[in-house]
Design an enzyme around this catalytic site. Sequence first.
Site, mmCIF file in Angstrom:
data_model
loop_
_atom_site.group_PDB
_atom_site.id
_atom_site.type_symbol
_atom_site.label_atom_id
_atom_site.label_comp_id
_atom_site.label_asym_id
_atom_site.label_seq_id
_atom_site.Cartn_x
_atom_site.Cartn_y
_atom_site.Cartn_z
ATOM 1 N N LYS A 20 97.065 119.281 5.076
ATOM 2 C CA LYS A 20 97.146 119.664 6.496
ATOM 3 C C LYS A 20 97.013 121.182 6.656
ATOM 4 O O LYS A 20 97.652 121.947 5.938
ATOM 5 C CB LYS A 20 98.463 119.169 7.106
ATOM 6 C CG LYS A 20 98.524 119.378 8.610
ATOM 7 C CD LYS A 20 99.635 118.568 9.250
ATOM 8 C CE LYS A 20 99.757 118.857 10.736
ATOM 9 N NZ LYS A 20 98.535 118.598 11.504
ATOM 10 N N HIS A 77 104.117 116.240 6.238
ATOM 11 C CA HIS A 77 102.723 115.792 6.235
ATOM 12 C C HIS A 77 102.112 115.971 4.851
ATOM 13 O O HIS A 77 102.661 116.687 4.013
ATOM 14 C CB HIS A 77 101.890 116.586 7.253
ATOM 15 C CG HIS A 77 102.107 116.150 8.670
ATOM 16 N ND1 HIS A 77 103.154 116.615 9.420
ATOM 17 C CD2 HIS A 77 101.436 115.272 9.453
ATOM 18 C CE1 HIS A 77 103.109 116.051 10.624
ATOM 19 N NE2 HIS A 77 102.076 115.229 10.670
HETATM 20 P P1 NAD Z 1 89.877 116.671 8.157
HETATM 21 O O1 NAD Z 1 89.916 118.027 7.548
HETATM 22 O O2 NAD Z 1 89.932 115.475 7.260
HETATM 23 O O3 NAD Z 1 88.561 116.512 9.071
HETATM 24 C C1 NAD Z 1 88.120 117.459 9.975
HETATM 25 C C2 NAD Z 1 86.620 117.360 10.128
HETATM 26 O O4 NAD Z 1 86.209 118.285 11.147
HETATM 27 C C3 NAD Z 1 85.839 117.707 8.843
HETATM 28 O O5 NAD Z 1 84.910 116.668 8.534
HETATM 29 C C4 NAD Z 1 85.120 119.003 9.222
HETATM 30 O O6 NAD Z 1 83.837 119.150 8.585
HETATM 31 C C5 NAD Z 1 84.957 118.793 10.738
HETATM 32 N N1 NAD Z 1 84.566 120.018 11.452
HETATM 33 C C6 NAD Z 1 84.837 121.311 11.131
HETATM 34 N N2 NAD Z 1 84.199 122.140 11.980
HETATM 35 C C7 NAD Z 1 83.519 121.353 12.859
HETATM 36 C C8 NAD Z 1 82.651 121.619 13.955
HETATM 37 N N3 NAD Z 1 82.311 122.880 14.280
HETATM 38 N N4 NAD Z 1 82.130 120.573 14.639
HETATM 39 C C9 NAD Z 1 82.413 119.305 14.286
HETATM 40 N N5 NAD Z 1 83.201 118.985 13.220
HETATM 41 C C10 NAD Z 1 83.749 119.997 12.521
HETATM 42 O O7 NAD Z 1 91.071 116.648 9.204
HETATM 43 P P2 NAD Z 1 91.837 115.363 9.815
HETATM 44 O O8 NAD Z 1 93.011 115.022 8.960
HETATM 45 O O9 NAD Z 1 90.835 114.309 10.138
HETATM 46 O O10 NAD Z 1 92.427 115.998 11.155
HETATM 47 C C11 NAD Z 1 91.579 116.559 12.130
HETATM 48 C C12 NAD Z 1 92.398 117.205 13.239
HETATM 49 O O11 NAD Z 1 93.116 116.184 13.954
HETATM 50 C C13 NAD Z 1 93.464 118.180 12.733
HETATM 51 O O12 NAD Z 1 93.576 119.241 13.676
HETATM 52 C C14 NAD Z 1 94.739 117.335 12.725
HETATM 53 O O13 NAD Z 1 95.913 118.097 12.818
HETATM 54 C C15 NAD Z 1 94.508 116.496 13.955
HETATM 55 N N6 NAD Z 1 95.236 115.213 14.009
HETATM 56 C C16 NAD Z 1 95.602 114.809 15.261
HETATM 57 C C17 NAD Z 1 96.206 113.578 15.425
HETATM 58 C C18 NAD Z 1 96.527 113.125 16.827
HETATM 59 O O14 NAD Z 1 97.032 112.000 16.998
HETATM 60 N N7 NAD Z 1 96.234 113.929 17.837
HETATM 61 C C19 NAD Z 1 96.473 112.755 14.325
HETATM 62 C C20 NAD Z 1 96.068 113.194 13.055
HETATM 63 C C21 NAD Z 1 95.432 114.438 12.907
#
Ligand code: NAD
Length: 268
Positions: free
Chosen positions: A162, A158
């Site tokens: 991450k 990744h």
């Molecule tokens: P990122 O760091 O780009 O974004 C995360 C966002 O969450 C940020 O804007 C942050 O400010 C926000 N956040 C933090 N605390 C919060 C709160 N209390 N309330 C609301 N928002 C809050 O991360 P990303 O790359 O977008 O990934 C997000 C999550 O999704 C990670 O856990 C990642 O592993 C997961 N993910 C899952 C899939 C899937 O298919 N299930 C795919 C990609 C990523």
Amino acid sequence: MVKVAISGILGRMGKTIAKLAYEDSNIEIVAGIESPDCAHTHDTVGEILNVDLDAPIVSDLSKVIDITDVVIEFSNSTEAALSHLRLLAADKNKKGMVIGTTGFNDEELKEIKELSKDIPVVLAPNMSIGVNLLFKLVEEAAKALKDKGYDIEVIEMHHRFKKDAPSGTAVKLVDILKKETGIENVVYGRNGEYPNGRPSDEIAVFALRGGDVVGDHTVIFAGLGERIELTHKAGSRDIFARGAIEAAKWIKDKPAGLYDMMDVLNLK
Ligand code: NAD
């Protein structure tokens, strides 16, 4: 029409989901939820997308719970995801939740399971169709090769930003492999001396990090004289976002329970 609130809306996934949801005539974005600590200048989801959409960005789900049918959770905080789930489970209207956030520990997973007795929850560390098919293919391969002398290795890669390692998808692949093979011993990376060679009763997991890789997963079944490799490579975040939107449509009005993407995609 499904009215969704997107948690983590200013993140990589949140923005991608918002863009695709805005273009989908069966979805209405009613709110974005962001961390109170997040320094941002947007007050509405429309400002992120540069379109005419008034949906507010709030840091407290309870402010928008009444206008939401389903919460799509893609914050990078397992505590935030759990606090949103607790709110939804306690709410009398029993709204659904789609959880894409990864990195939950065993205790948190136990609580998710408990709370999903009150509301419908889709929990899936990877929402792409391809990866969910990979889960199924790995299950079949592990079943067929069990006790036939094949070593199993899992490799994922990744992007450098991450937060968790190994990925939630790799953890799920390992869970499937453990269940189908009966192997309990999982090692994370390898370092040191192996005078007797690789133990046959272990599954090894390697988490590679770098650059902007969206997400690669490979499961290798290595025998003496041949090897099977099952690989999925994600080229764009859109595949996860599309899956999250499908899950939000699917879960509306479902009975309480814990579901995954195999349920949503009818792959079981
Ligand atoms: P990122 O760091 O780009 O974004 C995360 C966002 O969450 C940020 O804007 C942050 O400010 C926000 N956040 C933090 N605390 C919060 C709160 N209390 N309330 C609301 N928002 C809050 O991360 P990303 O790359 O977008 O990934 C997000 C999550 O999704 C990670 O856990 C990642 O592993 C997961 N993910 C899952 C899939 C899937 O298919 N299930 C795919 C990609 C990523």
